[in-house]
Design a protein around this motif. Structure first.
Motif, mmCIF file in Angstrom:
data_model
loop_
_atom_site.group_PDB
_atom_site.id
_atom_site.type_symbol
_atom_site.label_atom_id
_atom_site.label_comp_id
_atom_site.label_asym_id
_atom_site.label_seq_id
_atom_site.Cartn_x
_atom_site.Cartn_y
_atom_site.Cartn_z
ATOM 1 N N PHE A 166 41.361 36.435 28.291
ATOM 2 C CA PHE A 166 40.865 36.525 26.922
ATOM 3 C C PHE A 166 41.981 36.134 25.958
ATOM 4 C CE2 PHE A 166 38.741 39.782 29.500
ATOM 5 C CZ PHE A 166 37.429 39.343 29.407
ATOM 6 N N ASP A 167 41.625 35.447 24.867
ATOM 7 C CA ASP A 167 42.631 35.077 23.877
ATOM 8 C C ASP A 167 43.218 36.319 23.228
ATOM 9 O OD1 ASP A 167 42.269 32.381 24.365
ATOM 10 O OD2 ASP A 167 40.799 32.140 22.748
ATOM 11 N N ASP A 168 42.348 37.213 22.786
ATOM 12 C CA ASP A 168 42.759 38.450 22.132
ATOM 13 C C ASP A 168 41.580 39.414 22.182
ATOM 14 O OD1 ASP A 168 40.988 37.472 20.206
ATOM 15 O OD2 ASP A 168 42.575 36.906 18.812
ATOM 16 N N ALA A 193 30.926 49.636 28.226
ATOM 17 C CA ALA A 193 31.094 48.184 28.213
ATOM 18 C C ALA A 193 32.549 47.833 27.961
ATOM 19 C CB ALA A 193 30.204 47.555 27.143
ATOM 20 N N VAL A 194 33.139 47.047 28.860
ATOM 21 C CA VAL A 194 34.540 46.656 28.742
ATOM 22 C C VAL A 194 34.711 45.201 29.172
ATOM 23 C CG1 VAL A 194 35.427 48.994 29.109
ATOM 24 C CG2 VAL A 194 35.077 47.503 31.075
ATOM 25 N N PRO A 195 35.696 44.512 28.618
ATOM 26 C CA PRO A 195 35.944 43.148 29.068
ATOM 27 C C PRO A 195 36.544 43.085 30.469
ATOM 28 C CG PRO A 195 36.837 43.538 26.861
ATOM 29 C CD PRO A 195 36.488 44.869 27.441
ATOM 30 N N ILE A 196 37.421 44.040 30.791
ATOM 31 C CA ILE A 196 38.172 43.976 32.048
ATOM 32 C C ILE A 196 38.349 45.380 32.612
ATOM 33 C CG2 ILE A 196 40.368 44.077 30.769
ATOM 34 C CD1 ILE A 196 39.837 42.025 33.966
ATOM 35 N N SER A 197 38.262 45.501 33.933
ATOM 36 C CA SER A 197 38.456 46.798 34.582
ATOM 37 C C SER A 197 38.986 46.593 35.981
ATOM 38 C CB SER A 197 37.126 47.569 34.652
ATOM 39 O OG SER A 197 37.281 48.783 35.375
ATOM 40 N N SER A 198 39.745 47.558 36.446
ATOM 41 C CA SER A 198 40.073 47.562 37.866
ATOM 42 C C SER A 198 38.781 47.794 38.640
ATOM 43 C CB SER A 198 41.087 48.668 38.184
ATOM 44 O OG SER A 198 40.460 49.939 38.194
ATOM 45 N N ALA A 248 40.254 41.497 41.801
ATOM 46 C CA ALA A 248 41.002 42.172 42.862
ATOM 47 C C ALA A 248 42.495 42.169 42.582
ATOM 48 C CB ALA A 248 40.717 41.500 44.200
ATOM 49 N N THR A 249 42.942 41.248 41.731
ATOM 50 C CA THR A 249 44.361 41.131 41.390
ATOM 51 C C THR A 249 44.761 42.040 40.234
ATOM 52 O OG1 THR A 249 43.863 39.277 39.900
ATOM 53 C CG2 THR A 249 44.473 38.742 42.191
ATOM 54 N N PHE A 250 43.866 42.919 39.798
ATOM 55 C CA PHE A 250 44.127 43.772 38.633
ATOM 56 C C PHE A 250 45.378 44.616 38.841
ATOM 57 C CE2 PHE A 250 43.970 47.529 36.075
ATOM 58 C CZ PHE A 250 43.413 47.125 34.873
ATOM 59 N N ARG A 251 46.278 44.575 37.851
ATOM 60 C CA ARG A 251 47.443 45.459 37.806
ATOM 61 C C ARG A 251 47.500 46.224 36.496
ATOM 62 N NH1 ARG A 251 49.528 40.652 39.136
ATOM 63 N NH2 ARG A 251 50.735 40.530 37.203
ATOM 64 N N ALA A 252 47.156 45.545 35.395
ATOM 65 C CA ALA A 252 47.172 46.177 34.075
ATOM 66 C C ALA A 252 46.230 45.412 33.168
ATOM 67 C CB ALA A 252 48.582 46.170 33.494
ATOM 68 N N VAL A 253 45.680 46.101 32.174
ATOM 69 C CA VAL A 253 44.727 45.470 31.260
ATOM 70 C C VAL A 253 45.365 44.279 30.544
ATOM 71 C CG1 VAL A 253 43.398 45.816 29.138
ATOM 72 C CG2 VAL A 253 43.374 47.577 30.924
ATOM 73 N N GLY A 254 46.592 44.441 30.084
ATOM 74 C CA GLY A 254 47.231 43.422 29.277
ATOM 75 C C GLY A 254 47.444 42.087 29.970
ATOM 76 N N GLN A 255 47.444 42.057 31.303
ATOM 77 C CA GLN A 255 47.682 40.793 31.998
ATOM 78 C C GLN A 255 46.525 39.809 31.816
ATOM 79 O OE1 GLN A 255 47.025 42.782 36.157
ATOM 80 N NE2 GLN A 255 47.137 40.595 36.585
ATOM 81 N N PHE A 256 45.374 40.293 31.323
ATOM 82 C CA PHE A 256 44.205 39.438 31.165
ATOM 83 C C PHE A 256 43.961 39.036 29.711
ATOM 84 C CE2 PHE A 256 43.740 41.839 35.049
ATOM 85 C CZ PHE A 256 43.493 40.820 35.958
#
Length: 207
Positions: A2-4, A155-160, A181-189
């Protein structure tokens, strides 16, 4: 990627609209969720307000959530994690008191009252900018459920992946645009994932 947060909110709003999600009320979790929740509320023609919880951090690692405290005083504890890392009970009790007060203070700052908005009988969508451990989202969902909504969606954009699966026990529906599957932290996306101040966050609300 996501851009922001605004981009994430617009894409989340489009998905909820595509699914025909009904909402009377959208609740963002301050601070970072409000830029995401604003486009969602606009797309669903719903009021935007807040629901607040504060995570309880592990000893020596406050970013690792071992639970969360809600503004109404309720607490969710990650018992498996607490047992695994051996968190002392006195740490939990001490931090519980601190975080309940922090959540209540934040709710009063955003709403001018320690009470949640009217929820009973409404279709409610809770929005966050992402879910890592799910502690804060879980505490928020439980607060809302206690108020007897007609339906409750997270509703969320990204989740583990694990947290998205676990949170399905707390809501009627969990919608996450991405559960990599590569999720480590929200901010990485997010390309831009700076801190959102309370002052900025409150500008997104219906006031």
């Amino acid at each position: 990627m996501f851009d922001d947060r605004t981009d994430a909110g617009e894409r989340l709003a489009a998905e909820l609209d595509r699914r025909g999600v009904d909402a009377d009320l959208v609740l963002g979790i301050p601070r970072g969720a409000l830029p995401v929740a604003r486009p969602v509320a606009d797309a669903l023609d719903a009021d935007l307000d807040v629901v607040v919880a504060s995570k309880i951090g592990a000893p020596g690692n406050p970013e690792l959530a071992i639970g969360a405290a809600a503004s109404d005083g309720a607490v969710w504890r990650n018992e498996g994690l607490i047992d695994r890392i051996g968190v002392p009970q006195d740490h939990i009790e001490r931090e519980r008191e601190v975080e309940v007060e922090a959540a209540r203070t934040k709710l009063e700052r955003y709403r001018g009252t320690s009470e949640l908005p009217e929820i009973e009988g409404k279709h409610v969508v809770v929005v966050d900018d992402g879910v890592a451990t799910g502690a804060t989202a879980r505490a928020c969902l439980r607060q809302v459920r206690e108020k007897d909504p007609a339906s409750l969606t997270l509703a969320v954009p990204i989740s583990s992946p694990d947290s998205a699966a676990d949170l399905r026990a707390e809501a009627d529906e969990v919608i996450a645009l991405e559960t990599p599957a590569t999720f480590r932290a929200v901010g990485q996306f997010y390309r831009q994932f700076g801190q959102v101040s309370d002052e900025e966050s409150m500008t997104y609300l219906d006031r």
